[in-house]
Design a protein around this motif. Structure first.
Motif, PDB file in Angstrom:
ATOM      1  N   GLY A 108       0.803  -1.216   0.000  1.00 53.13           N
ATOM      2  CA  GLY A 108       0.000   0.000   0.000  1.00 53.13           C
ATOM      3  C   GLY A 108       0.838   1.269   0.000  1.00 53.13           C
ATOM      4  N   ASP A 109       2.083   1.190   0.505  1.00 52.75           N
ATOM      5  CA  ASP A 109       2.960   2.354   0.504  1.00 52.75           C
ATOM      6  C   ASP A 109       3.588   2.534  -0.878  1.00 52.75           C
ATOM      7  N   GLN A 110       3.878   3.761  -1.231  1.00 54.72           N
ATOM      8  CA  GLN A 110       4.375   4.075  -2.568  1.00 54.72           C
ATOM      9  C   GLN A 110       5.802   4.616  -2.493  1.00 54.72           C
ATOM     10  N   PHE A 111       6.706   3.925  -3.172  1.00 53.47           N
ATOM     11  CA  PHE A 111       8.110   4.356  -3.218  1.00 53.47           C
ATOM     12  C   PHE A 111       8.229   5.649  -4.016  1.00 53.47           C
ATOM     13  N   PRO A 212      43.013   8.465  -6.492  1.00 54.87           N
ATOM     14  CA  PRO A 212      42.759   9.356  -5.342  1.00 54.87           C
ATOM     15  C   PRO A 212      42.993   8.631  -4.021  1.00 54.87           C
ATOM     16  N   VAL A 213      43.707   9.273  -3.121  1.00 49.45           N
ATOM     17  CA  VAL A 213      44.009   8.641  -1.838  1.00 49.45           C
ATOM     18  C   VAL A 213      42.892   8.934  -0.836  1.00 49.45           C
ATOM     19  N   GLY A 214      42.363   7.899  -0.262  1.00 47.11           N
ATOM     20  CA  GLY A 214      41.257   8.032   0.685  1.00 47.11           C
ATOM     21  C   GLY A 214      40.379   6.806   0.632  1.00 47.11           C
ATOM     22  N   GLU A 215      39.337   6.809   1.451  1.00 43.60           N
ATOM     23  CA  GLU A 215      38.431   5.654   1.475  1.00 43.60           C
ATOM     24  C   GLU A 215      37.034   6.066   1.894  1.00 43.60           C
ATOM     25  N   PHE A 216      36.062   5.232   1.483  1.00 44.10           N
ATOM     26  CA  PHE A 216      34.678   5.387   1.921  1.00 44.10           C
ATOM     27  C   PHE A 216      34.532   4.608   3.220  1.00 44.10           C
ATOM     28  N   THR A 217      34.133   5.311   4.286  1.00 42.48           N
ATOM     29  CA  THR A 217      34.094   4.675   5.610  1.00 42.48           C
ATOM     30  C   THR A 217      32.681   4.308   6.084  1.00 42.48           C
ATOM     31  N   GLU A 218      31.668   5.027   5.604  1.00 39.95           N
ATOM     32  CA  GLU A 218      30.284   4.758   6.011  1.00 39.95           C
ATOM     33  C   GLU A 218      29.358   4.917   4.815  1.00 39.95           C
ATOM     34  N   ALA A 219      28.248   4.191   4.851  1.00 36.00           N
ATOM     35  CA  ALA A 219      27.251   4.311   3.777  1.00 36.00           C
ATOM     36  C   ALA A 219      25.862   4.023   4.324  1.00 36.00           C
ATOM     37  N   TYR A 220      24.918   4.860   3.929  1.00 34.16           N
ATOM     38  CA  TYR A 220      23.517   4.675   4.324  1.00 34.16           C
ATOM     39  C   TYR A 220      22.633   4.878   3.108  1.00 34.16           C
ATOM     40  N   LEU A 221      21.506   4.210   3.118  1.00 36.26           N
ATOM     41  CA  LEU A 221      20.550   4.332   2.023  1.00 36.26           C
ATOM     42  C   LEU A 221      19.278   4.984   2.546  1.00 36.26           C
ATOM     43  N   ASN A 222      18.991   6.200   2.089  1.00 36.87           N
ATOM     44  CA  ASN A 222      17.761   6.900   2.473  1.00 36.87           C
ATOM     45  C   ASN A 222      16.655   6.535   1.496  1.00 36.87           C
ATOM     46  N   VAL A 223      15.647   5.839   1.972  1.00 39.19           N
ATOM     47  CA  VAL A 223      14.531   5.406   1.128  1.00 39.19           C
ATOM     48  C   VAL A 223      13.289   6.208   1.505  1.00 39.19           C
ATOM     49  N   TYR A 224      12.765   6.967   0.559  1.00 44.46           N
ATOM     50  CA  TYR A 224      11.618   7.845   0.789  1.00 44.46           C
ATOM     51  C   TYR A 224      10.346   7.171   0.288  1.00 44.46           C
ATOM     52  N   VAL A 225       9.348   7.079   1.168  1.00 39.16           N
ATOM     53  CA  VAL A 225       8.109   6.378   0.852  1.00 39.16           C
ATOM     54  C   VAL A 225       6.909   7.219   1.275  1.00 39.16           C
ATOM     55  N   GLU A 226       5.879   7.235   0.453  1.00 38.29           N
ATOM     56  CA  GLU A 226       4.629   7.883   0.856  1.00 38.29           C
ATOM     57  C   GLU A 226       3.674   6.815   1.356  1.00 38.29           C
ATOM     58  N   SER A 227       3.225   6.959   2.573  1.00 38.86           N
ATOM     59  CA  SER A 227       2.332   5.962   3.148  1.00 38.86           C
ATOM     60  C   SER A 227       0.958   6.023   2.484  1.00 38.86           C
ATOM     61  N   GLU A 228       0.286   4.901   2.513  1.00 34.89           N
ATOM     62  CA  GLU A 228      -1.054   4.826   1.914  1.00 34.89           C
ATOM     63  C   GLU A 228      -2.011   5.784   2.613  1.00 34.89           C
TER      64      GLU A 228
END
Length: 362
Positions: A108-111, A212-228
């Motif tokens: 029922g929720d919409q991505f 390039p010198v460096g690294e990716f240390t953290e990662a998050y996925l923001n998922v936006y949803v409209e509730s029914e």
């Protein structure tokens, strides 16, 4: 406004009865659009909340504004990714971000959209006047040890500066809406992104390129949803429904003799309901309430409509014929909540019309 009233009723019930009735609690959870009460195993002081997420929460509460792609009642789920830097088949410029705890929106929720947020920590020992490289984000559809057999789909490209380690360090955001839409539709076993850094040219040395010198240390996925529920609430109420509602309000209202209509404090404490273990922030909020009389003549600060002024005038002459106008909220603002869902995923959600900002006679 119904959500505020339901919250107040449950808090009052909890105070009076100490133990919250399951049916009453279920009703409030439904109002908050939460399927079942979360029972987190992680103790709150040990809970890791993404820094950028706390920033979003603070900004939205400070300015009473919803975030990007975020209507007043739209949730954001934020699973944490596992960064794989070394694996057979990966180049020195590549990293994999895997989301083992990704869950599709409920029925029922919409991505609406999805953003990948990664934290880049450069390892520059000197400062430069110039320097930049690009980072590409791919939906990793199929991973193979042989790079030629790997199947990917490019979704976004961002420019990263490589001049000053202190200034260049921080969060970077990529639009991966298409990839997450595929995950929701196809339900693949693995949910992975491939991050690829471009090489940089060396000044005065044609043909020479460096990583390039460096690294990716953290990662998050923001998922936006409209509730029914929020989607359906956008349908305007019919005039007939408004008339019925207003009639009920007149019948239910209490008389507050000699007290003019104004805003009063009404603090909601989530600890009183027993929800402080899974609601990260806020611990409570002042919803306020409107209470008092609307007597003739109405003061300007009561923001009375022309109809309310006429009704108040008639009431002053024939009180048995026409009731007084009602003291009601005239301006409301949203609040944001950070909480753990049933999967212990940190979720940010906005709730519209939760705090009374102004009262008036209607």
């Amino acid at each position: 406004m119904r959500l505020v009233l339901a919250t107040v009723a449950v808090v009052a019930f909890a105070k009076a009865n100490e133990k919250l009735d399951p049916q009453v609690e279920r009703q409030l959870l439904d109002h908050f659009e939460i399927e079942r009460k979360p029972t987190p195993q992680t103790i709150q002081p040990e809970l890791e909340v993404p820094r950028h997420f706390l920033e979003d929460y603070n900004v939205q509460n400070q300015f009473n504004k919803p975030g990007e792609f975020l209507g007043p009642a739209n949730p954001i789920s934020v699973p944490k990714g596992r960064i794989i830097k070394h694996a057979r088949g990966l180049k020195a410029t590549q990293s994999i971000v895997e989301f083992e705890n990704f869950h599709a929106p409920k029925m029922g929720d919409q991505f609406q959209a999805a953003h990948l947020k990664v934290y880049w920590k450069p390892k520059l020992s000197i400062k430069r006047k110039k320097g930049a490289f690009k980072v590409k984000v791919f939906d990793l559809i199929r991973f193979k040890k042989d790079p030629d057999l790997m199947i990917t789909s490019l979704h976004d490209i961002k420019k990263f500066h490589s001049k000053d380690a202190e200034l260049d360090e921080g969060w970077y955001e990529f639009d991966v809406s298409g990839a997450v839409a595929r995950w929701i539709a196809k339900k693949p076993k693995n949910h992975r992104f491939l991050l690829e850094k471009s090489t940089m040219k060396v000044k005065g040395k044609p043909g020479l390129k460096i990583v390039p010198v460096g690294e990716f240390t953290e990662a998050y996925l923001n998922v936006y949803v409209e509730s029914e529920k929020h989607r359906l609430s956008r349908t305007k109420r019919s005039p007939e429904r408004r008339r019925t509602r207003n009639k009920k309000q007149h019948n239910r209202r209490r008389k507050n003799w000699n007290v003019p209509c104004k805003r009063h404090s009404m603090y909601i404490d989530f600890a009183e309901v027993g929800w402080s273990d899974w609601i990260v922030a806020p611990q409570g909020f002042d919803a306020f309430k409107c209470q008092g009389e609307c007597r003739f003549p109405l003061s300007d600060h009561l923001n009375g409509t022309n109809h309310a002024i006429v009704q108040t005038l008639v009431n002053s002459v024939q009180p048995s014929l026409v009731p007084q106008a009602c003291c009601v909220p005239t301006e409301l603002s949203p609040i944001s909540m950070l909480y753990l869902d049933e999967f212990e995923t940190v979720t940010l959600k906005n709730y519209d019309d939760m705090v009374v900002e102004g009262c008036g006679c209607r």
